[in-house]
Enzyme design. Structure first.
Site: not given
Ligand code: 13P
Length: 246
Positions: A9-11, A90, A92, A160, A166, A206, A227-228
């Site tokens: 997920n590149w957000k 998600h 967020e 999640e 993050g 993470s 994510g990251g």
């Molecule tokens: P991180 O891997 O950056 O913690 O993000 C997880 C995430 O929200 C994937 O949707």
């Protein structure tokens, strides 16, 4: 039975230049033993589709099929752009856009009706975990966010924990196992053993090259939503390899 899935997920990260990372991934994983999916920002979906065998997904869709919804994107448009999946619910978006489970369910239904795979996310806050409400929260989000139209092909559930996203914090393997086992049991109860056992469950929060292999040993963890560490091939490739090694 369930094919493993490494999803990124590149957000709200990435421009045309970032597509070079997809090129590297596609070269390094030309014949993957797991499904690989990247969900870039909507602006990059069509261009990203040039990097088979990596499948491309989106990060949200509208519940309606078309109409006066300025700034929104319909599932049919995502499909038209080349997406085969969409992340929904998600944390967020639940947080910043006040998306509640009813809306997430309507979006998931719309995505599935277009033939997209809905990756429905859920997770507890730190306060909810500390109050020992995790399974209640997950149970409520599961019941509310997942449409009746779900099958093993058109639904993926991503657990999640909000406090792990993050932050570098990761639940213990026992904590992940407890929640994934709970989700599996609830899906089997609602949809029957056949469908319930065929839905893939991802862990997210993470996930990094150095912890992925341990996380993938947990029963009912069928992959990760990253994510990251999905933003560069250098970080995501070892996670894919760890999943292939399970
Ligand atoms: P991180 O891997 O950056 O913690 O993000 C997880 C995430 O929200 C994937 O949707």
């Amino acid at each position: 039975m369930r094919r493993k899935l490494a999803a990124g997920n590149w957000k709200m990260n990435g421009t045309q230049a970032s597509l070079a990372e997809l090129g590297k991934l596609a070269t390094a994983h030309a014949a993957p033993a797991v499904d690989i999916l990247i969900c870039p920002p909507a602006t990059l979906i069509t261009a990203a589709c040039a990097h088979a065998p990596i499948a491309i997904g989106a990060q949200d869709c509208h519940m309606a099929s078309a109409g006066a919804h300025t700034g929104d994107i319909a599932a049919a448009q995502l499909k038209d752009a080349g997406a085969t999946a969409v992340i929904l619910g998600h944390s967020e978006r639940r947080d910043a856009h006040e998306e509640h489970s009813d809306l997430v369910r309507a979006k998931a239904r719309a995505a599935q009706a277009e033939g997209l795979m809905a990756i429905v996310c859920m997770g507890e806050s730190l306060a909810q975990r500390e109050a020992q409400n995790t399974l209640d929260i997950i149970g409520g989000q599961l019941a509310g966010s997942i449409p009746d139209s779900s099958t093993g092909e058109n639904l993926v559930v991503a657990y999640e924990p909000i406090w792990a996203i993050g932050t570098g914090l990761v639940p213990s393997l026992d904590q992940i196992s407890e929640v994934h086992g709970f989700i599996r049991a609830r899906l089997e109860r609602r949809f029957g053993a056949g469908v319930g056992r065929s839905v893939r469950l991802l862990y997210g929060g993470s996930v990094k090259p150095d912890n992925a292999a341990d996380i993938f040993t947990v029963p009912d963890v069928d992959g990760a939503l990253v994510g990251g560490a999905s933003l560069t091939a250098a970080d995501f490739s070892p996670i894919i390899k760890a999943l292939e090694a399970v």
